[in-house]
Motif scaffolding. Structure first.
Motif: not given
Length: 942
Positions: A151, A206-207, A326, A328, A352-353, A355, A383
């Motif tokens: 990411n 991390s998104l 996850r 993504r 967007r992620t 979980r 997101q």
């Protein structure tokens, strides 16, 4: 005074002669572009030494040298980080000579040198840093494409003075120069991203998948045309634009997780671009999808600090198996259109992620002589969207641009089911405070027959943040004589932000689940006391052996998420609304209007000065919840809305300069003033009262922003054969930094007199942060084969800080007035800033030959302050951490554009750890193990 007629005649003849001579003079004009990108080079020096005359290229790369007498001349074209070029020109009387030239970057010069992927990425980053008149570090698009980063945060972590916070081994938020993520701004092509954290203004990078990026810039010293809200720095993510011609890239990979020993990981990405209508319209589409297993095994412990003996008596030990998948997604659409000297850009970006989490936990509650078993099943997603429309217009020496943008972030937990089971009198004998951590489980009875279902909850949360901005800038180039030039720039911006947070919880009251069991004895196995036993919900397929810990802990039994979910759905009517949770609901609005003026003054070819000032006015309004909910679940007591707001403004002077000492050595200095606005929930005028515990918590609508004075000095050296070296230092002074203070209300007129008050307040003490950074990048093309394929990038930063924290000392003396609470001494003590490591390092060692490429990368950060104790020796510190990556790529000669690769993340299987006090392993408070991760894949470029 009389003037002689002869003098006037001579003067008139001289003027006519001079005009006649000028009429016979010629001129030289043309355009300077980059040989690789074909982009105009702004600010290049054009100089005729024999005439001491020249010009500087404008925004379109154009120049004109006027009044050149007839003759033969050598014209020199030079610009920092480009190869100086000399051209011979003959000027005839009255002739206009057109001379268009291309400048080549010195970072890619050399005979018979094939610039491969790693070297190209390094060269591009060096070039951007050398060309910049401010203090900036760069991750080039070439380096992003070649690194094994999952990411954007992992890509930024490779830069000097940058560390990250990690979540299950994955970098998530950026810490710049030891300042927590909330003190740094994140932008996409200059557009500010709204915060993604429900509790503060920070952005989870991390998104954002790296495949959609065209580079990353970290500005450590701001100019007035950037938002002042960035004490640590501004991380600017560059999104791609379409190059000439139809181009594409497809990437597919699959992966292995060592902790779970599964092959669930996969990733796919596509990148397509083309230009139409004689290259006027550019269209670029990017997309990516990824699934990654982020399961982690966690051990954490809590201690009671005995101040008299400085001992740490263990209170709790928790073992956690946190299973998480996850997913993504990233999408980007970029359009650009040119009409003459007018360009228009549209950028749309989404990250967007999702979980999917299942947490199994066993808790040894030594202090309370209990053993607890938890299960939490939760679905949540984050997101972020960013859309912008931008225009650039150039006419002669004037360039103006405008931008409209709309950005939105959303964090949502649509489902969360939690259940807790408890075994009382769970130890024989009860371990004392000095029992070693790894011996605690041996005291546990683990009597599941007496372990019962205590309570259950369902939680829901939604945090939304929306930004709308409009801004315009004008840039006017100027010349003042032969050696002085530059530009004047000014503009303004309007920024409207709306944020809301809504939380709900339903839960069973204590005793409710027991009554369900007693009313349904045929459905449940009960304990002798009539409680529902844990045996009704055990997952027989759960294997406790994989819990990875060197001290041999065993996490058992496992609980069934499906059985507990069915129970919650079947007996939903027995769950009551917990109104205490609603006290965290709020809505906030923020409007910022700003204006600035700045100039860049270039004196000759060596000196640049950039002074300016920015003005920002902030209006806030907030709505929170006020409540006296002392009773269980808040079933009794009052809830009501409360509102508040504030306005403030400020001027932020900023000065930067660059002096090119020699062709190879440059010096940069900067003084800037910036700010950091308080977190939203801290400003909300909420109030939470507990009359049973004599406590009250309040928001603080009067909380002031943190202001900062920043000083930077940097010296850089560049030689194409040796490499790039940068050495610099920084110093920051922060006023009004905020912290959570716990005090006693001392007001005889107040109904809360004697209550313990928790509130975020501004510090009256000055916080200082200082540091030293070194960055070195080189390749070894000058070495004989095969050693000329080596590449090296390395940087280190040393950081030191001093801030002040509240110290809440409870004495043996008691207040003689109701509610007769112990007397408290409120004071402060010094310590380093949260999230600030003393030492940060990143290095990459690579090798390329032909179509083969390999690299090993290290990110290291020293201890950071994780939790604050009442005394220095009681602070919780994370241990130093080293994260290694490895990548191998091979281009397939038989298939043009096709390559295969292998990535290994955390190949040393490093585990994160924190301890209390001196760092003794016997005082371990946290350890997280997530193992290594490996992926293999193929990439096709066309």
């Amino acid at each position: 005074m009389k003037v002689s007629k002869h003098f006037l005649l001579v003067w008139l003849i001289g003027i006519l002669f001079q005009a006649s001579a000028f009429a016979q003079n010629g001129s030289i004009k043309g355009k300077v572009i980059d040989a690789e990108t074909k982009e105009p080079v702004f600010g290049a020096n054009v100089y005729i030494q024999t005439l001491s005359k020249g010009d500087v290229t404008n925004f379109e790369g154009e120049y004109t040298v006027k009044n050149v007498p007839p003759g033969d001349y050598q014209v020199r074209f030079s610009y920092l980080s480009y190869q100086t070029e000399n051209y011979d020109v003959r000027v005839e009387p009255g002739q206009e000579v057109v001379l268009d030239i291309e400048l080549r970057s010195v970072t890619v010069q050399g005979e018979e040198v094939v610039v491969l992927a790693q070297a190209q990425g390094q060269a591009a980053a060096i070039k951007q840093q050398l060309e910049s008149n401010t203090i900036v570090n760069v991750v080039s698009k070439e380096r992003i494409q070649e690194n094994p980063d999952q990411n954007a945060a992992e890509s930024v972590a490779r830069l000097p003075g940058v560390s990250v916070t990690r979540d299950a081994g994955e970098a998530s938020k950026v810490v710049v120069r030891g300042l927590s993520p909330r003190f740094n701004s994140i932008t996409v092509n200059g557009v500010r991203l709204p915060g993604t954290d429900p509790d503060d203004r920070s952005v989870d990078l991390s998104l954002i998948p790296p495949e959609v990026l065209d580079g990353i810039e970290v500005f450590k010293a701001l100019t007035p045309d950037k938002d002042a809200d960035a004490v640590g720095g501004t991380v600017n993510l560059l999104v791609k634009s379409a190059p000439a011609g139809f181009k594409g890239e497809v990437r597919m990979e699959g992966g292995y997780n060592d902790l779970t020993q599964t092959f669930q990981d996969y990733k796919g990405g596509i990148n397509l671009s083309n230009r139409f209508f004689n290259n006027k319209l550019g269209v670029l589409f990017t997309g990516s999808a990824q699934q990654v297993n982020r399961t982690a095994h966690i051990l954490d412990a809590q201690y009671l600090v005995i101040e008299e003996t400085q001992n740490f008596n263990i209170e709790d030990l928790n073992l956690t198996d946190n299973q998480e998948l996850r997913d993504r997604y990233g999408l980007g659409l970029n359009l650009d259109y040119s009409i003459g000297n007018n360009e228009f850009f549209f950028n749309s970006f989404m990250g967007r992620t999702d979980r999917d989490e299942l947490r199994v936990r066993k808790r040894y509650r030594v202090e309370n002589t209990r053993t607890e078993y938890d299960l939490r099943e939760r679905d949540r997603f984050s997101q972020v969207y960013s859309n912008s429309l931008r225009g650039e217009h150039v006419k002669n020496q004037i360039k103006w641009d405008w931008q409209l943008s709309n950005s939105f972030s959303l964090n949502k937990t649509p489902f969360s089911n939690f259940a807790r089971f408890e075994e009382r009198a769970a130890y024989d004998p009860v371990p004392d405070g000095n029992t070693p951590l790894n011996e605690i489980p041996s005291f546990a009875l683990n009597n599941l027959d007496n372990t019962s279902y205590l309570f259950g909850t369902n939680n829901f949360r939604r945090t939304a943040d929306r930004d709308i901005t409009a801004q315009a800038n004008m840039k006017i180039a100027f010349r003042a004589g032969e050696d002085v030039g530059g530009y004047l720039k000014f503009g303004g911006k309007y920024w409207d932000k709306q944020r809301s947070n809504n939380e709900d919880e339903i839960r069973t009251r204590f005793g409710t689940i027991s009554s369900i069991g007693q009313n349904n004895p045929d459905l449940f196995d009960l304990t002798p006391n009539g409680d529902i036993r844990i045996s009704n919900f055990i997952d027989q397929d759960y294997d406790p052996d994989p819990f990875r810990d060197s001290q041999g802990f065993l996490l058992s039994p496992g609980l069934s998420s499906s059985l507990l979910r069915d129970f919650a759905e079947t007996y939903e009517e027995f769950y009551d609304t917990n109104r205490v949770q609603q006290l965290r609901d709020y809505e906030a609005g923020e409007t910022i209007t700003s204006a600035y003026i700045m100039t860049e003054i270039n004196v000759g070819e060596r000196f640049t000065f950039i002074p300016g000032v920015r003005y920002e006015h902030t209006d806030n309004d907030y709505q929170g919840v006020f409540g006296d909910l002392a009773q269980e679940l808040g079933l009794f007591g009052e809830l009501r809305d409360t509102t508040g707001g504030q306005s403030y403004d400020g001027f932020f002077p900023m000065f930067q300069m660059r002096f090119q000492v020699t062709e190879a050595v440059s010096f940069r200095a900067a003084y800037t003033e910036t700010l950091s606005r308080p977190n939203f929930f801290n400003l909300v005028p909420f109030e939470q009262i507990n009359d049973t515990e004599f406590t009250v918590s309040r928001g603080n609508p009067d909380l002031q922003p943190t202001s900062a004075r920043n000083f930077d000095l940097f010296l850089s050296f560049f030689d194409p054969q040796i490499g790039y070296l940068s050495i610099g230092g920084f110093y920051k002074e922060l006023e009004n930094i905020d912290y959570t203070a716990i005090t006693r209300v001392r007001d005889p007129e107040s109904i809360f007199n004697g209550y313990e008050l928790t509130q975020v307040i501004n510090s009256e003490e000055l916080t200082t942060i200082r540091g030293f950074e070194v960055d070195f990048q080189t390749d070894f093309r000058f070495l004989p084969k095969p050693f000329n394929g080596l590449i090296f990038n390395g940087n280190v930063a040393f950081i030191d800080s001093e801030t002040f924290y509240p110290l809440f000392i409870v004495t043996d003396e008691r207040d003689p007035n109701p509610p007769f609470q112990p007397v408290v001494i409120d004071t402060v003590r010094s310590g380093k800033a949260p999230d600030q490591p003393d030492f940060v390092a990143a290095l990459t060692i690579g090798y390329e030959i032909g179509g083969f490429s390999a690299r090993a990368s290290l990110n290291h950060q020293d201890d950071i302050l994780f939790g604050l104790g009442q005394i220095d020796t009681g602070d919780e510190l994370t241990s130093s951490f080293s994260f290694w990556d490895f990548q191998v790529t091979q281009k397939l000669q038989s298939f043009e554009g096709l390559s295969v690769f292998l990535n290994v993340n955390n190949f040393t299987a490093e585990r994160e750890r924190s301890t209390i006090g001196s760092g003794d392993i016997n005082n371990l408070t946290f350890r997280q193990f997530y193992g290594l991760r490996a992926t293999m894949g193929a990439r096709l470029r066309f």
